[in-house]
Write an enzyme that holds these catalytic residues in place. Structure first.
Site, PDB file in Angstrom:
ATOM      1  N   HIS A  60       0.830  -1.204   0.000  1.00 23.89           N
ATOM      2  CA  HIS A  60       0.000   0.000   0.000  1.00 23.89           C
ATOM      3  C   HIS A  60       0.872   1.265   0.000  1.00 23.89           C
ATOM      4  O   HIS A  60       0.628   2.205  -0.760  1.00 23.89           O
ATOM      5  CB  HIS A  60      -0.900  -0.043   1.236  1.00 23.89           C
ATOM      6  CG  HIS A  60      -1.894   1.062   1.324  1.00 23.89           C
ATOM      7  ND1 HIS A  60      -2.625   1.305   2.468  1.00 23.89           N
ATOM      8  CD2 HIS A  60      -2.288   2.007   0.444  1.00 23.89           C
ATOM      9  CE1 HIS A  60      -3.421   2.325   2.265  1.00 23.89           C
ATOM     10  NE2 HIS A  60      -3.234   2.780   1.046  1.00 23.89           N
ATOM     11  N   GLU A  63       2.411   1.712  -3.309  1.00 22.50           N
ATOM     12  CA  GLU A  63       1.417   2.216  -4.270  1.00 22.50           C
ATOM     13  C   GLU A  63       1.330   3.743  -4.195  1.00 22.50           C
ATOM     14  O   GLU A  63       1.265   4.424  -5.221  1.00 22.50           O
ATOM     15  CB  GLU A  63       0.064   1.576  -3.974  1.00 22.50           C
ATOM     16  CG  GLU A  63      -1.095   2.142  -4.776  1.00 22.50           C
ATOM     17  CD  GLU A  63      -2.220   2.626  -3.894  1.00 22.50           C
ATOM     18  OE1 GLU A  63      -2.543   3.836  -3.930  1.00 22.50           O
ATOM     19  OE2 GLU A  63      -2.790   1.799  -3.159  1.00 22.50           O
ATOM     20  N   HIS A  64       1.356   4.294  -2.994  1.00 21.31           N
ATOM     21  CA  HIS A  64       1.381   5.753  -2.839  1.00 21.31           C
ATOM     22  C   HIS A  64       2.693   6.336  -3.361  1.00 21.31           C
ATOM     23  O   HIS A  64       2.713   7.379  -4.002  1.00 21.31           O
ATOM     24  CB  HIS A  64       1.263   6.126  -1.356  1.00 21.31           C
ATOM     25  CG  HIS A  64      -0.116   6.067  -0.807  1.00 21.31           C
ATOM     26  ND1 HIS A  64      -0.734   7.148  -0.238  1.00 21.31           N
ATOM     27  CD2 HIS A  64      -1.006   5.049  -0.710  1.00 21.31           C
ATOM     28  CE1 HIS A  64      -1.945   6.802   0.190  1.00 21.31           C
ATOM     29  NE2 HIS A  64      -2.127   5.522  -0.082  1.00 21.31           N
ATOM     30  N   GLU A 136       4.901   9.098   2.951  1.00 20.77           N
ATOM     31  CA  GLU A 136       3.753   8.291   2.555  1.00 20.77           C
ATOM     32  C   GLU A 136       3.475   7.141   3.515  1.00 20.77           C
ATOM     33  O   GLU A 136       2.339   6.692   3.626  1.00 20.77           O
ATOM     34  CB  GLU A 136       3.948   7.758   1.132  1.00 20.77           C
ATOM     35  CG  GLU A 136       4.015   8.844   0.075  1.00 20.77           C
ATOM     36  CD  GLU A 136       2.753   9.699   0.034  1.00 20.77           C
ATOM     37  OE1 GLU A 136       1.653   9.160   0.271  1.00 20.77           O
ATOM     38  OE2 GLU A 136       2.873  10.910  -0.233  1.00 20.77           O
ATOM     39  N   GLU A 158      -4.168   6.949   7.326  1.00 18.67           N
ATOM     40  CA  GLU A 158      -5.264   6.367   6.541  1.00 18.67           C
ATOM     41  C   GLU A 158      -5.725   5.064   7.179  1.00 18.67           C
ATOM     42  O   GLU A 158      -6.928   4.810   7.326  1.00 18.67           O
ATOM     43  CB  GLU A 158      -4.807   6.103   5.107  1.00 18.67           C
ATOM     44  CG  GLU A 158      -5.880   5.459   4.253  1.00 18.67           C
ATOM     45  CD  GLU A 158      -5.377   4.965   2.907  1.00 18.67           C
ATOM     46  OE1 GLU A 158      -6.136   4.251   2.240  1.00 18.67           O
ATOM     47  OE2 GLU A 158      -4.237   5.271   2.544  1.00 18.67           O
TER      48      GLU A 158
END
Length: 970
Positions: A60, A63-64, A136, A158
């Site tokens: 994840h 991915e950012h 990130e 997040e």
């Protein structure tokens, strides 16, 4: 055709009016699926099979991160720069348990190629530094040696938000429970407790291992040149050689016997937790590869729990053991299909009863048979959806890519098998004709006789958040105590260097490397949507001559001003009651089956907006339906029956609907807190904002809780309100009909519609304006969450602003430049937004999964100064051009025919003519620096507004210096 690729397979997919070609890149082994058709909304995606070994969230975070600068485009965030100035209909990236996807879509060919170039360089040549991981992913935040250590990072915050949502926790735990010691047992998104274990070395190694062309699955879709696709990809892949990447996702080892598991979720400070348990039963099913079994199980899922008439859903809700269904339903995007259902809002002592009820109901269906009408309805619904291929605003190509990836990503030799559906549906129908107990046998084989099952209880824990905070604090304290002065000084330096990097603008020459459209690439003329305004009986009819492939889209709008204002919170309940309570001739099960058998769906939808250029409120309840032409008469018959003969007197059924609605709103507060904060803060200005909050926001939730009590204690009063609403609303004089259909079919449908209208009551109507006063206040609405959703608003028209199309350019720029930097990059929130409603004049700032509160409000207030003090050079380079392009992209957003018809109706209702829309477009295209300064001046006045709504943790709200009035929501 490019010699760099070998064509493996080619197939005509008539159902999609497409040609599909599968290639392999000779040098690297990269797979490429090319779907060729006439859809102008072109799609590209590069996807990698990614198999994380732990829950640090590496997939994840990566991915950012890869979208945070690359060799060819060495800017901090090319992704943001793209969003600033693209006509794209979709730009994003997605992490799944077994894959990472980078899809884009655009109707503009040059824009499409630009996006591909940036994305390919991002994934193959990213500048993923230690600071990238810090921003990130996670980092130690310490600004002064005397301060305590804290964790910060976009993904860290997040996922704190995700773990604040019971439904999010439940989804993660269901998959984990079914696949222990498997890749699916870890959280690819990242568990906040594990994210700080991720090292830079592991982070970089993950990219080096998985982000190689040999591990890629490339996808194209649309009307671009298919040969150019291959040449384009060869340019990116030619320097690579084939590499063996160990990323295979093995099939799960089946259980020998079913298991029971328990987990906890954060219930906040609520002491009333007895009835807040979740109990779900979950099955791991076969792999997705067999299309007949795949589609059969999808239909079975619809039969069991897809509609109010579904027997398993009905049994669970009728039991009174919970408030609403819980679970994944049928999960289709992993290597194995999953079926999962149960109840939320349950008591711990009812766990065994619920589990037994699920099994008993399935056994009864196998023993006694499924109602044939239920099967017919579910097969028809599945077929209608496949033929219509209506993905709403989500690009069709990306939906197809995700469907194909479920088998393709696991090296299936025929990734086309889930694209077409005619042969598969015909085979399922043939099997059903030969064996009427086909679906009963599926239940027996894949559910009742399948030991790969878990019964999962998710229990509320009011102490969990405190314990997690204490664990995090203790961990940070221990780390700090292990550091010497030099190491702490180094951390302070790292924090400052990160902030310096975040605050330092990109070098102009770096930004200039990014491909950007030119203003000459934009359409100067507005795209009009055909509309014919006519009258049938006493009803206004709007007709849109658009090709719909023979499907009738019908919207019936009933004016809410015809009923008492205090009934507004009942609007959604009334709409659902019409469709889910039954009529004088059919109970709600038979009615639901009839809708499924004879239409593509009928549903309710409320609307409240402001007429442009006035304070007039437009509020309507829409009953929306769709059907093929040969089913259109039956659709109208169903609509007539529900509008005229619905029986509201089933107290228990209405209570179920109310509890489902309440549960749905409560479940949406954490994942969609910014939406509720926006509705709540706009409600403070009265008008349509207040109405929307009453019909779908926090005000609605409070009303639902009262309504649930009233059904128990004041049932005659509730029943009378529903009857009063029907009497007031169902009247052809205050009705508006909206029809989207081609001209030839309209000629046949029009007299049918007229007969329908004639059958409705025709009586005098009095439409009364809603009496709603503006009442700005600073609200703090507490929920059990580790993050906040911060809203602040003002009515710019009341502050003297006159609308100009440049507002679209400025708000878009403010969102992607200032708010992105201040709220997300520096603040660590997942998102920051601003929204301007040009109809009402209300402008709102919002944040999403935000660890801050007061700092965020301060950043909102400083936005005015940012606009007023922008570098004049902004208006001499491509920054302004990009902002204009993005605004035009929003204006020209790609729409399917039904959405076009609805948009045209909305323009009619709010008084927006084509001439007004063209004027707005011209103003967007001519936006200049003075417009930014003028907007900044009005935002300076807006900063003084008292209208604030924060949804978040009790500690953050009570500890805020903003002086919030505290109200407990959950």
């Amino acid at each position: 055709m490019s010699k760099a690729f070998t064509l493996i397979k080619e197939e005509q997919v008539s159902e999609l009016n497409s040609t599909a070609k599968l290639y392999v890149h000779k040098r690297t082994g990269a797979r490429l699926l090319s779907i060729i058709n006439d859809d102008e909304n072109k799609v590209f995606g590069i996807n990698f099979r990614t198999t994380p070994k732990d829950s640090t969230g590496v997939a994840h975070i990566l991915e950012h991160s890869v979208l945070g600068g690359s060799e060819k485009y060495p800017v901090k965030e090319p992704f943001v720069e793209l969003l600033k100035g693209s006509l794209a209909t979709y730009i994003n990236a997605n992490t799944f348990p077994d894959k990472t996807c980078y899809p884009i879509a655009s109707p503009n060919l040059q824009d499409f190629y630009n996006l591909i170039d940036v994305y390919m360089d991002a994934v193959l040549h990213p500048l993923i530094t230690e600071q990238t991981l810090m921003q990130e992913g996670w980092h130690f935040e310490i600004n002064d040696p005397a301060e305590p250590l804290t964790y910060k990072g976009v993904v860290f915050n997040e996922m704190k938000g995700a773990y604040s949502s019971p439904e999010g926790v439940l989804e993660t735990r269901i998959i984990e429970s079914l696949f222990p010691k498997h890749i699916y047992s870890v959280d690819s998104g990242g568990d906040p407790r594990n994210i700080p274990d991720l090292t830079y070395a592991d982070f970089k190694a993950f990219w080096e291992n998985y982000y190689h062309p040999s591990n890629s699955f490339i996808f194209f879709y649309g009307n671009d040149d298919p040969d150019a696709r291959l040449k384009l990809m060869e340019g990116y892949l030619k320097s690579y050689k084939r590499k063996k990447v160990k990323s295979t996702v093995k099939p799960a080892k089946p259980f020998k016997r079913a298991k029971k598991v328990e987990y906890s979720y954060d219930a906040g400070s609520d002491t009333d937790i007895e009835s807040k348990n979740y109990l779900v039963v979950n099955w791991a099913l076969p792999e997705t590869t067999d299309p007949i079994l795949n589609f059969s199980l999808r239909i079975l899922g619809s039969i069991l729990i897809g509609t109010p008439a579904s027997p398993l859903k009905k049994a669970l809700l009728d039991s009174g053991l919970g408030e609403d269904l819980a679970g994944l339903g049928l999960e289709t995007e992993l290597r194995h299909l999953i079926f999962s259902t149960g109840l939320k809002g349950t008591r711990a002592r009812h766990a065994k009863k619920i589990e037994r009820l699920i099994i008993d109901t399935l056994e009864a269906l196998v023993r006694d048979g499924i109602d044939p009408d239920m099967i017919t309805a579910s097969v028809n619904t599945a077929e209608f959806r496949l033929r219509e291929n209506n993905t709403g605003s989500f690009p069709r190509g990306i939906a197809l890519m995700r469907r194909v990836l479920t088998t393709w990503i696991h090296d299936d030799e025929d990734p086309f098998k889930l694209l077409g559906f005619e042969a598969t549906l015909n085979e399922i129908k043939a099997r059903l004709a030969a064996d009427p107990r086909y679906f009963e046998r599926l239940i027996k084989t894949h559910l009742l006789e399948n030991p790969h099952r878990t019964t999962l209880r998710l229990k509320p824990d009011p102490e969990l958040a405190r314990r997690l905070e204490e664990e995090e604090s203790a961990r940070l304290t221990k780390i700090r105590e292990s550091l010497d002065g030099k190491q702490i000084a180094e951390m302070v330096k790292n924090t400052k260097n990160l902030k310096l990097m975040q605050e330092t603008p990109n070098a102009p020459e770096a930004v200039a490397t990014l491909p950007v459209l030119k203003l000459k690439d934009l359409e100067k003329e507005n795209k009009s949507i055909p509309i014919e305004v006519t009258q049938l009986q006493d009803t206004q009819v709007l007709y849109h001559d658009l090709f719909t492939n023979g499907i009738v889209y019908l919207d019936l709008g009933f004016d809410l001003h015809a009923m008492p204002q205090e009934y507004l919170p009942l609007t959604e309940i009334f709409a659902r009651a019409l469709l889910e309570m039954g009529t004088e001739t059919e109970d709600y099960v038979k009615l639901s089956q009839r809708i499924g058998k004879s239409t593509g769906g009928i549903y309710g939808d409320s609307l409240s907006t402001t007429a442009y250029g006035s304070k007039e409120n437009v509020s309507k309840l829409f009953i929306r339906g769709k059907a093929t032409m040969n089913q259109s008469t039956e659709m109208l018959n169903i609509l007539k029956d529900i509008l005229l003969t619905t029986k509201f007197d089933n107290r228990e059924r209405l209570k179920q609907i109310v509890l489902e609605e309440k549960s749905g709103v409560e479940s949406g507060l954490v994942p969609g807190g910014h939406i509720f904060a926006n509705r709540r803060v706009r409600a403070q200005f009265g008008g349509s904002g207040w109405v929307n909050d009453q019909m779908s926001g926090i005000g609605y939730l409070f009303a639902l809780r009262e309504l649930a009590k009233d059904i128990d204690k004041k049932w005659p009063s509730v029943l009378k309100k529903l009857e009063t609403m029907r009497d007031a609303l169902i009247n052809n004089r205050s009705l508006i009909c909206n029809v989207t259909l081609d001209a030839a079919n309209w000629a046949a449908f029009k007299p049918r519609l007229e007969n329908f209208i004639f059958a409705l009551p025709d009586k005098e109507v009095t439409l009364k304006p809603f009496d709603i006063k503006a009442s700005p206040e600073k609200e703090g609405l507490t929920i059990p969450a580790q993050v906040n959703y911060v809203g602040k608003a003002a009515n710019l028209y009341d502050l003297g602003y006159e609308f100009d199309g440049s507002a679209d350019v400025i708000t878009g720029y403010l969102r992607m430049a200032y708010l992105w930097e201040k709220i997300r990059v520096l603040g660590g929130a997942y998102g920051g937004f601003c929204v301007f409603d040009e109809n009402s004049g209300v402008f709102s700032f919002l944040s999403y999964r935000d660890p801050n509160l007061d700092t965020t409000l301060e950043n909102y207030d400083n936005a005015a100064g940012y606009l007023k003090n922008l570098d004049p050079n902004l208006f001499n380079d491509n920054e302004l051009t990009k902002a204009i392009i993005a605004a035009i992209g929003d204006l020209d957003t790609y729409q399917l025919p039904d959405a076009k018809g609805y948009t045209s109706m909305m323009r009619h209702l709010t008084g927006k003519t084509d001439a007004m829309l063209q004027k707005k477009r011209d103003e967007i295209l001519s936006t200049n620096g003075e417009d930014f300064i003028s907007f900044g001046e009005v935002l300076e006045k807006a900063a003084k507004s008292e209208a604030v709504a924060v949804i978040g943790s009790q500690a953050a709200i009570e500890g805020s210096k903003a002086g919030l009035k505290v109200t407990k929501v959950l």
